[in-house]
Design a protein around this motif. Structure first.
Motif, mmCIF file in Angstrom:
data_model
loop_
_atom_site.group_PDB
_atom_site.id
_atom_site.type_symbol
_atom_site.label_atom_id
_atom_site.label_comp_id
_atom_site.label_asym_id
_atom_site.label_seq_id
_atom_site.Cartn_x
_atom_site.Cartn_y
_atom_site.Cartn_z
ATOM 1 N N LYS A 96 0.820 -1.209 0.000
ATOM 2 C CA LYS A 96 0.000 0.000 0.000
ATOM 3 C C LYS A 96 0.857 1.263 0.000
ATOM 4 O O LYS A 96 0.534 2.237 -0.666
ATOM 5 N N GLY A 151 0.923 3.938 -2.910
ATOM 6 C CA GLY A 151 0.649 5.333 -2.553
ATOM 7 C C GLY A 151 1.739 6.263 -3.046
ATOM 8 O O GLY A 151 1.458 7.360 -3.544
ATOM 9 N N LEU A 154 1.324 6.608 -6.832
ATOM 10 C CA LEU A 154 0.213 7.508 -7.150
ATOM 11 C C LEU A 154 0.591 8.961 -6.907
ATOM 12 O O LEU A 154 0.244 9.843 -7.698
ATOM 13 N N THR A 155 1.310 9.215 -5.826
ATOM 14 C CA THR A 155 1.731 10.575 -5.525
ATOM 15 C C THR A 155 2.656 11.113 -6.603
ATOM 16 O O THR A 155 2.508 12.251 -7.060
ATOM 17 N N ILE A 198 -6.434 14.069 -8.118
ATOM 18 C CA ILE A 198 -6.987 12.848 -7.512
ATOM 19 C C ILE A 198 -5.867 11.875 -7.168
ATOM 20 O O ILE A 198 -5.826 11.316 -6.069
ATOM 21 N N PHE A 199 -4.946 11.655 -8.109
ATOM 22 C CA PHE A 199 -3.825 10.749 -7.854
ATOM 23 C C PHE A 199 -2.970 11.256 -6.698
ATOM 24 O O PHE A 199 -2.566 10.485 -5.825
ATOM 25 N N PHE A 236 -3.670 13.356 -4.107
ATOM 26 C CA PHE A 236 -4.268 13.292 -2.774
ATOM 27 C C PHE A 236 -4.578 11.866 -2.328
ATOM 28 O O PHE A 236 -4.453 11.537 -1.152
ATOM 29 N N SER A 237 -4.946 10.987 -3.258
ATOM 30 C CA SER A 237 -5.175 9.597 -2.861
ATOM 31 C C SER A 237 -3.863 8.908 -2.490
ATOM 32 O O SER A 237 -3.815 8.099 -1.562
ATOM 33 N N GLY A 238 -2.782 9.239 -3.188
ATOM 34 C CA GLY A 238 -1.473 8.681 -2.838
ATOM 35 C C GLY A 238 -1.001 9.159 -1.482
ATOM 36 O O GLY A 238 -0.493 8.383 -0.669
ATOM 37 N N ASN A 292 -2.899 10.153 0.988
ATOM 38 C CA ASN A 292 -3.737 9.505 2.010
ATOM 39 C C ASN A 292 -3.362 8.043 2.218
ATOM 40 O O ASN A 292 -3.406 7.548 3.350
ATOM 41 N N LEU A 293 -3.000 7.332 1.152
ATOM 42 C CA LEU A 293 -2.579 5.938 1.312
ATOM 43 C C LEU A 293 -1.307 5.835 2.139
ATOM 44 O O LEU A 293 -1.189 4.996 3.026
ATOM 45 N N ASN A 340 -2.171 6.952 5.920
ATOM 46 C CA ASN A 340 -3.081 6.117 6.717
ATOM 47 C C ASN A 340 -2.669 4.664 6.826
ATOM 48 O O ASN A 340 -3.321 3.903 7.523
#
Length: 61
Positions: free
Chosen positions: A4, A8, A11-12, A45-46, A48-50, A52-53, A56
C-alpha cells in the motif's frame, strides 16, 4: 515492504507529474483547455489519494 505504501508513493509521483504537466502547458498558453482540465483533475486525484494511502497505512513488522 508494504504494498500500500509503494502504491501510494507511485500515485503521488504520478499526480505530481500530472500537475507539473498541466502547469507547464498553462504557462505556454496551450489552447487545449479541456485536456488540461482533465489531466489536472486526474493529477489532483492521484496526488491526494497517494498521500492519504501513505499517511493512513500502518507500519507492521
Amino acid at each position: 515492504m508494504n504494498v500500500k505504501r509503494v502504491f501510494g508513493a507511485a500515485l503521488t509521483i504520478l499526480g505530481v507529474f500530472g500537475l507539473i504537466y498541466t502547469g507547464y502547458q498553462l504557462i505556454n498558453k496551450s489552447t487545449a483547455y479541456t485536456t488540461l482540465i482533465v489531466v489536472g483533475i486526474i493529477g489532483l486525484i492521484f496526488f491526494f489519494s497517494g498521500i492519504n494511502l501513505v499517511k493512513n497505512t500502518k507500519d507492521e513488522s
